[in-house]
Design a protein around this motif. Structure first.
Motif, PDB file in Angstrom:
ATOM      1  N   GLN A   1       9.349   1.335  53.196  1.00 15.25           N
ATOM      2  CA  GLN A   1       9.977   2.108  52.072  1.00 15.25           C
ATOM      3  C   GLN A   1       9.325   1.387  50.877  1.00 15.25           C
ATOM      4  OE1 GLN A   1      14.028   2.329  51.945  1.00 15.25           O
ATOM      5  NE2 GLN A   1      14.101   3.572  49.969  1.00 15.25           N
TER       6      GLN A   1
ATOM      7  N   HIS B   1      11.410  16.426  51.526  1.00 16.25           N
ATOM      8  CA  HIS B   1      12.463  16.125  50.688  1.00 16.25           C
ATOM      9  C   HIS B   1      12.506  14.333  50.570  1.00 16.25           C
ATOM     10  CE1 HIS B   1      16.453  15.982  49.286  1.00 16.25           C
ATOM     11  NE2 HIS B   1      16.834  15.188  49.970  1.00 16.25           N
ATOM     12  N   ARG B   2      12.179  13.605  51.540  1.00  9.93           N
ATOM     13  CA  ARG B   2      12.131  12.036  51.660  1.00  9.93           C
ATOM     14  C   ARG B   2      10.885  11.755  50.682  1.00  9.93           C
ATOM     15  NH1 ARG B   2      15.035   8.967  53.883  1.00  9.93           N
ATOM     16  NH2 ARG B   2      15.674  10.364  55.615  1.00  9.93           N
TER      17      ARG B   2
ATOM     18  N   ALA C   1       9.515  13.503  48.299  1.00  6.23           N
ATOM     19  CA  ALA C   1       9.738  13.882  46.809  1.00  6.23           C
ATOM     20  C   ALA C   1      10.447  12.675  46.048  1.00  6.23           C
ATOM     21  CB  ALA C   1      10.562  15.237  46.612  1.00  6.23           C
ATOM     22  N   LYS C   2      11.526  11.959  46.771  1.00  8.78           N
ATOM     23  CA  LYS C   2      12.256  11.208  46.609  1.00  8.78           C
ATOM     24  C   LYS C   2      11.484   9.855  46.196  1.00  8.78           C
ATOM     25  CE  LYS C   2      16.790  11.868  48.583  1.00  8.78           C
ATOM     26  NZ  LYS C   2      17.818  11.729  49.353  1.00  8.78           N
ATOM     27  N   VAL C   3      10.659   9.592  47.183  1.00  7.85           N
ATOM     28  CA  VAL C   3       9.773   8.374  46.978  1.00  7.85           C
ATOM     29  C   VAL C   3       8.911   8.802  45.628  1.00  7.85           C
ATOM     30  CG1 VAL C   3       7.646   7.309  47.951  1.00  7.85           C
ATOM     31  CG2 VAL C   3       9.789   7.820  49.489  1.00  7.85           C
TER      32      VAL C   3
ATOM     33  N   TRP D   1      16.793   3.235  52.542  1.00 11.86           N
ATOM     34  CA  TRP D   1      17.432   4.235  53.569  1.00 11.86           C
ATOM     35  C   TRP D   1      18.115   3.482  54.732  1.00 11.86           C
ATOM     36  CZ3 TRP D   1      11.370   5.863  53.835  1.00 11.86           C
ATOM     37  CH2 TRP D   1      11.031   6.508  52.696  1.00 11.86           C
TER      38      TRP D   1
ATOM     39  N   GLN E   1       9.460  10.302  43.160  1.00 14.49           N
ATOM     40  CA  GLN E   1      10.481  10.056  42.099  1.00 14.49           C
ATOM     41  C   GLN E   1      10.938   8.740  41.827  1.00 14.49           C
ATOM     42  OE1 GLN E   1      13.295  13.279  42.714  1.00 14.49           O
ATOM     43  NE2 GLN E   1      11.838  14.755  42.394  1.00 14.49           N
ATOM     44  N   ASN E   2      10.380   7.762  42.636  1.00  8.50           N
ATOM     45  CA  ASN E   2      10.767   6.432  42.337  1.00  8.50           C
ATOM     46  C   ASN E   2      12.281   6.212  42.521  1.00  8.50           C
ATOM     47  OD1 ASN E   2       9.776   3.622  42.198  1.00  8.50           O
ATOM     48  ND2 ASN E   2      10.234   3.745  39.724  1.00  8.50           N
ATOM     49  N   GLN E   3      12.892   6.840  43.460  1.00  6.54           N
ATOM     50  CA  GLN E   3      14.290   6.881  43.680  1.00  6.54           C
ATOM     51  C   GLN E   3      14.401   5.409  44.827  1.00  6.54           C
ATOM     52  OE1 GLN E   3      16.509   9.970  45.142  1.00  6.54           O
ATOM     53  NE2 GLN E   3      15.590  11.329  43.407  1.00  6.54           N
ATOM     54  N   GLN E   4      15.048   4.504  44.139  1.00 10.15           N
ATOM     55  CA  GLN E   4      15.185   3.181  44.999  1.00 10.15           C
ATOM     56  C   GLN E   4      16.221   3.009  45.858  1.00 10.15           C
ATOM     57  OE1 GLN E   4      13.060   0.692  44.227  1.00 10.15           O
ATOM     58  NE2 GLN E   4      11.803   1.695  42.752  1.00 10.15           N
ATOM     59  N   ASP E   5      17.169   4.114  46.281  1.00  8.24           N
ATOM     60  CA  ASP E   5      17.912   3.780  47.098  1.00  8.24           C
ATOM     61  C   ASP E   5      17.493   3.771  48.463  1.00  8.24           C
ATOM     62  OD1 ASP E   5      20.007   4.690  45.055  1.00  8.24           O
ATOM     63  OD2 ASP E   5      19.861   6.874  45.760  1.00  8.24           O
TER      64      ASP E   5
END
Length: 657
Positions: A187, A309-310, A312-314, A322, A316-320
């Protein structure tokens, strides 16, 4: 042992896992070249796993972050920094606690270090500038790195292979397929590989940045290796989902016997293996899809296999993280196995020592006895030095003196006498200085005198060509010449010397006794007012009133001429007058008598003269003020009349009626 220490710290009344983790990390990293010692790395790897389990990774990262900066020379001397720079320029790889491209044995430790280095890369803005050069100027990674070094003026810039996108890529290749952190490491790589930096630089949303880092032949080969590795990991988890015991590909032989024994009786749920198979297949598609790099893909229209969906999160640089793909149960199981193993070792050691009659070093009850026996082998320590009682620089205010009028006044008079003597001494110095200056001014005109003198001048005559001279002409001149009076000069010299001595004496700091007296009076007044605000007892008010008039008694010409004592007495009288005298019925007459008796105190005391507080005496007080009027005290009478407050008096009388 360390795992047990961490576990116990999380129990009620424990210090908490963070404190224990910081302690052990500081202990293990305090030795030289600790990151090259395999035993130390093994312990740190387990510490990092515990930090992950207890969500305390920050406490380890901040310690490693500081050590990383020190290793790069950010806090070293100039000589070391110069040697590091020359070492890097010579073509060596930038120092890191994870030597080489990756670490397949201590993955937890590598996870912690790479996260720390990622923070460092972001804090230094290196990643932002490198990506900007790749996007805006279309440079190669090497060129972008050199441009960033020039632009940011960093003392040390990582070598190309130390950029985090390559670090995560190599670590993803080296991480065992069955390691709990495997999906999170991938990730981290894709967060950098599929990052779209366009809007960050004012550009439209464009393709991902990843391919720009993988243009050379070596890096293209690295991408191919990553695809192959993902396929192998997917095959491993596919087989594991069938409940078959399989070895991790390429790393099975490297697993330690301890790990094998700890996890021998534990099987990961087949559902998690299936999810990991699906995730690896998604990763393969993300690596192969060229359209992501060009920016001409509409994400919602992608097939289900791409996990839009995942994705798009990547992008968008979403750091949460997995965490749903992390085998948390395995981490807990291994942690519990370590606790059980330590308890078993303790029990076996205790049993063996008891049966053999040996010293049980695991028994905490016998620890004190062992320590005391060892201490007896050394010399008896010297006793401590005798305690020297220290006298308080300022006497402590006793509670009894705050309510005893006699004791308070007696105590304060001692200090006020010292302050008044100091003021008189200062006034004496001032008078002496003025007298000496006047004497100097009177003596200076006598320094030079005019005396009649006579001199004879010989004027030579050179004559002319036809006539000769009979000789030199003699001229007698009479005039008054300036002469210094040596006696007066000596007198002036002596006077100036006295002035310098007097100035040196006057400019010395006040003696310690004067300072102590001032502080003691101030402390007494402060304590008196504070206790009066809490408990407004009549006895305390009487002490305050008596102290007010005592201070007034000590006000004289000398205390008013000396600025420090004038300021001190004025401040003390002001605070006491406001709290205890102003508005007090019984003190109006006494205060007026004091002012009329000593007119120079009118300006100082008149603000606290409030005759309206005593209606029964108001007319009498008014008559006394008017009767005191004369030509030489009209200003005093005027000031007192302004304090009469006739309007307030009439309002009060009307209310009483």
């Amino acid at each position: 042992m360390i795992q047990t220490h961490i576990f116990l710290s999380d129990q009620p009344n424990g210090v908490g896992p963070a404190a224990v983790l910081e302690f052990w990390v500081q202990v293990l990293t305090s030795q030289q070249l600790w990151h090259r010692d395999r035993a130390t790395l093994f312990l740190l790897d387990n510490l990092c796993k515990a930090a992950f389990q207890y969500s305390q990774e920050d406490c380890i990262q901040k310690l490693l972050y500081q050590q990383h900066k020190n290793a790069l020379g950010y806090h070293c001397d100039k000589g070391l920094l110069s040697s590091l720079v020359s070492w890097i320029v010579a073509g060596n790889v930038t120092p890191s606690f994870v030597e080489g491209n990756a670490n397949s044995s201590q993955v937890w430790f590598s996870w912690m270090v790479l996260n720390m280095e990622s923070i460092f890369e972001e804090d230094s803005q290196l990643r932002r500038v490198v990506e900007g050069e790749l996007v805006i100027n279309a440079l190669t990674p090497d060129q972008a790195l050199k441009k960033a070094q020039t632009q940011l003026k960093l003392p040390i810039v990582p070598s190309l292979q130390r950029l985090m996108i390559y670090r995560w890529a190599h670590q993803a290749l080296a991480t065992p397929a069955d390691h709990p952190l495997m999906p999170l490491i991938w990730q981290k790589f894709f967060l950098l590989y599929l990052h779209r930096p366009g809007p960050q630089y004012g550009l439209p949303v464009d393709g991902c940045i990843g391919r720009r880092f993988f243009q050379s032949a070596a890096h293209v080969n690295l991408i191919n290796e990553m695809k192959q590795r993902l396929i192998e990991v997917a095959d491993f988890h596919h087989a594991a989902s069938k409940a078959l015991r399989v070895e991790s590909p390429a790393e099975g032989s490297d697993r330690s016997p301890e790990k094998a024994s700890c996890s021998a009786d534990y099987l990961t749920s087949p559902e998690l293996h299936k999810e990991l198979v699906r995730l690896c297949n998604v990763f393969v598609l993300w690596l192969e899809e060229e359209s992501f790099q060009k920016g001409d893909t509409y994400i919602p229209s992608l097939p289900k296999q791409y996990d839009a969906h995942r994705l798009a999160k990547v992008m968008q640089n979403q750091q949460d993280l997995w965490m749903e793909y992390v085998n948390v149960e395995l981490v807990h199981h291994e942690f519990q196995e370590a606790l059980n193993l330590w308890l078993q070792v303790q029990l076996e050691s205790h049993t063996t020592c008891v049966s053999a009659g040996q010293t049980d070093f695991t028994n905490p009850i016998a620890a004190k006895e062992r320590i005391m026996n060892n201490l007896k082998k050394f010399d008896i320590p010297k006793p401590p030095l005798p305690l020297q009682t220290m006298k308080a620089p300022v006497p402590v205010i006793s509670s009894a003196s705050l309510v005893s009028q006699k004791e308070a006044i007696q105590l304060m008079r001692m200090d006020l006498n010292i302050l008044q003597r100091h003021a008189k001494t200062a006034a004496l110095w001032e008078s002496q200085h003025v007298a000496l200056n006047n004497e100097i001014l009177d003596t200076i005109p006598k320094l030079y005198v005019n005396r009649e003198e006579q001199i004879t001048l010989h004027l030579e005559c050179r004559g002319t060509s036809n006539k000769g001279c009979q000789g030199a002409a003699l001229l007698t001149i009479q005039f008054e010449g300036k002469h210094k009076n040596e006696a007066v000069n000596q007198q002036l010299h002596a006077l100036r010397k006295e002035v310098r001595q007097l100035q040196a004496e006057a400019t010395k700091p006040p003696s310690l006794g004067v300072v102590e007296a001032a502080v003691h009076v101030e402390n007494f007044i402060t304590a008196l007012i504070n206790i009066y605000k809490v408990q407004p007892m009549p006895a305390i008010k009487k002490v305050g009133i008596s102290l007010f008039f005592t201070l007034v008694e000590y006000v004289c010409d000398e205390t008013q001429r000396n600025p420090p004592t004038r300021q001190f007495f004025t401040s003390c009288i002001e605070i006491l007058g406001q709290v205890f005298v102003s508005g007090t019925k019984s003190e109006c007459k006494r205060l007026l008598q004091t002012i009329l008796h000593n007119r120079r105190l009118c300006t100082l005391l008149s603000p606290y003269f409030t005759p309206v507080a005593s209606p029964s005496e108001f007319v009498t007080l008014y008559e006394r003020v008017v009767a005191f009027l004369s030509e030489d005290n009209s200003d005093v009478v005027f000031m007192l009349l302004t304090k009469q407050g006739l309007h307030g008096f009439f309002c009060l009388i009307s209310l009483q009626r």
